[in-house]
Motif scaffolding. Structure first.
Motif, PDB file in Angstrom:
ATOM      1  N   SER A 115     -11.294   8.894   7.797  1.00 16.00           N
ATOM      2  CA  SER A 115     -10.720   9.585   8.951  1.00 16.00           C
ATOM      3  C   SER A 115      -9.220   9.351   9.041  1.00 16.00           C
ATOM      4  CB  SER A 115     -11.399   9.130  10.258  1.00 16.00           C
ATOM      5  OG  SER A 115     -12.790   9.321  10.192  1.00 16.00           O
ATOM      6  N   HIS A 244     -19.157   6.463  10.877  1.00 14.72           N
ATOM      7  CA  HIS A 244     -19.271   7.725  11.613  1.00 14.72           C
ATOM      8  C   HIS A 244     -20.266   7.685  12.774  1.00 14.72           C
ATOM      9  CE1 HIS A 244     -16.705   9.860   8.768  1.00 14.72           C
ATOM     10  NE2 HIS A 244     -17.350   9.266   7.790  1.00 14.72           N
ATOM     11  N   ARG A 249     -16.587   1.677  14.524  1.00 22.00           N
ATOM     12  CA  ARG A 249     -16.222   2.357  13.280  1.00 22.00           C
ATOM     13  C   ARG A 249     -15.810   1.386  12.181  1.00 22.00           C
ATOM     14  NH1 ARG A 249     -15.478   7.837  14.080  1.00 22.00           N
ATOM     15  NH2 ARG A 249     -13.921   7.951  12.421  1.00 22.00           N
TER      16      ARG A 249
END
Length: 499
Positions: A115, A244, A249
């Motif tokens: 990400s 996710h 995270r």
């Protein structure tokens, strides 16, 4: 039977020496990294590495398994050269292709996995490393199938020490951050590839390449690739699930990775055994007592593995306090679960020998597929509420399913007289020891809890020896007979009986 145990024990000891040293050196890095990296940094390292592992599966394409079959079935040196050269040139082309694709798409891959598109340079280092690191399997397998454990140990230790030394310089001294881990991997991989070419250059010459041999090996290995991908999902998809699906995270991934690292203490035993097991098991397959040898080895592994896994589970909090800092202490809850998972995967490597001797990979492929689907489904159910603990329990559940399926299928194809009752008793005793050592059960704290844990672990070792007294007596009798006569054939008949 004694000579078989001596052979396997000797090979395992030599292979285990490299595993022990490399494992201890890796643990030496943990206190260094724990004072430099945050758990989130550890998570980034883990996510890039599991992606790298996935790429190596695609590059190798199961050909390492095919090489094992062709090596033993075609003992002529020219045939063996053709086998290794065909593997090498296919793998080099695949690594170049995948490496180029990863290098060009690194920002997109970084966004999808981490990400964070700004970390694409980590994936580019990984892409450059791919053609180098995948060559190492060639030399390791060449040594293993030639029954040369000492050169195998020297090679793996040299590469490991180079990587660890480079990591210390780049990460701890120069402080270049997470990228130092991957630059160190690249440096050690280049050194390893140079050694491979120096030792095997004549074997890997393009003149030994055979399209016919490669096509035959690819037909054999292609069904193994989905199984290998499923196996990757079984052991590594938890990191993606945590990234996710969990609230914290990358931090949660980092704590999970610390659990994986310390589960490597059990993996020292498992890796040493597994490296010696496959060539050993295949090499004695035509001997009349090979099934009894397999059964005895199974019990010895269950004994050693269950004690090691239970010990790690019991002492995980103390181990983390010794090697890490406070931000990493919460990982103690998953260390034991993941160590147990490593132990179970070693059982599957033993029982699947029946499928190998029956010349079919289908049961293994089916087992891994079913287990990976179950594991991924449990990730969605357990990770959101439980985080890293949910990922660890999901992984363990998948390993249990894998073992049950493989054991049943292998026994139908190639029966081996395993003593399931005794194995179950050993596992039950180990589980009981873990339960008794839990603070919430015994109500102890501090020094009292540590003393209780040590006493419980000592009792576990004694109980494991008591449950295996028959096997130990037979082996002791075989050793006494050998010492008395100086003749390996003078082993008592009971040494080859059903355990």
């Amino acid at each position: 039977m004694l000579k078989h145990f001596k052979q396997l024990a000797g090979d395992s000891l030599i292979y285990g020496l490299s595993s022990v040293i490399a494992g201890l050196i890796s643990l030496f890095l943990v206190p260094v990294y724990a004072r430099i990296f945050t758990p989130a940094d550890y998570g980034i390292v883990n996510l890039v590495n599991v992606t790298f592992f996935l790429l190596t599966i695609l590059v190798v394409f199961g050909l390492d398994a095919a090489v094992a079959v062709w090596f033993w079935e075609h003992p002529e040196e020219q045939e063996r050269r053709s086998t290794f050269a065909s593997w090498f040139w296919f793998q080099l082309g695949a690594a170049g292709l995948f490496g180029a694709l990863i290098f060009l798409s690194a920002p997109l891959l970084s966004r999808a996995v981490l990400s964070r598109p700004d970390l694409g340079y980590l994936f580019r280092i990984m892409a450059v490393n791919l053609p180098f690191v995948t060559t190492h399997r060639l030399l390791i397998n060449w040594y293993k199938y030639g029954r040369k454990p000492v050169p195998t140990v020297i090679f793996t230790l040299l590469v490991s020490l180079t990587m660890i030394g480079a990591s210390i310089v780049l990460v701890a001294w120069l402080r270049i951050g997470v990228s130092g881990v991957f630059w160190a991997q690249l440096l050690s991989s280049v050194l390893g590839a140079a050694i491979v070419l120096a030792r095997m250059g004549s074997w890997l010459s393009v003149r030994h390449f055979s399209r016919e041999r490669l096509r035959a090996m690819l037909r054999f290995s292609a069904p193994l690739v989905p199984a290998a991908l499923s196996f990757w999902a079984l052991g590594n998809a938890g990191s993606y699930a945590l990234e996710h699906l969990s609230a914290q995270r990358t931090t949660e991934v980092g704590l999970y990775q610390i659990g994986v690292t310390f589960a490597g203490l059990v993996n020292i035993i498992v890796m040493a055994f597994n490296q010696a097991w496959a060539p050993f098991a295949l090499s004695i397959a035509r001997q009349p007592d090979h099934r009894q040898v397999y059964a005895q080895v199974f019990l010895v592994y269950i004994t050693a593995g269950s004690v090691a896994a239970a010990g790690l589970w019991i002492f995980a909090p103390e181990v983390l306090r010794l090697f890490t800092t406070a931000p990493y202490y919460p990982a103690a809850g998953v260390v034991g679960i993941l160590g147990c998972n490593v132990f179970l995967m070693g059982i599957a490597n033993i029982t699947t020998i029946g499928c190998n001797l029956a010349r079919t990979n289908k049961p293994y492929a089916h087992a891994v597929g079913i287990a990976s689907v179950l594991t991924v489904a449990l990730y969605f159910a357990l990770v959101p509420p439980l985080g890293r603990a949910g990922a660890a329990w999901a992984t363990l559940a998948g390993s249990v399913a894998l073992n049950i399926y493989i054991a049943r299928a292998a026994q139908r194809l190639y029966p081996v007289p395993y003593n399931w009752t005794r194995a179950g008793g050993l596992l039950a005793v180990a589980a009981g020891a873990v339960l008794l050592a839990a603070p919430g059960v015994n109500g102890l704290e501090g020094t009292g809890l540590l003393a209780a844990k040590m006493a419980i672990f000592a009792l576990l070792i004694a109980a494991a020896g008591l449950l295996n007294r028959g096997t130990l007596r037979r082996l002791a009798a075989a050793f006494r007979a050998r010492r008395a006569t100086g003749n390996p054939a003078a082993e008592p008949a009971s040494a080859a009986t059903d355990p």
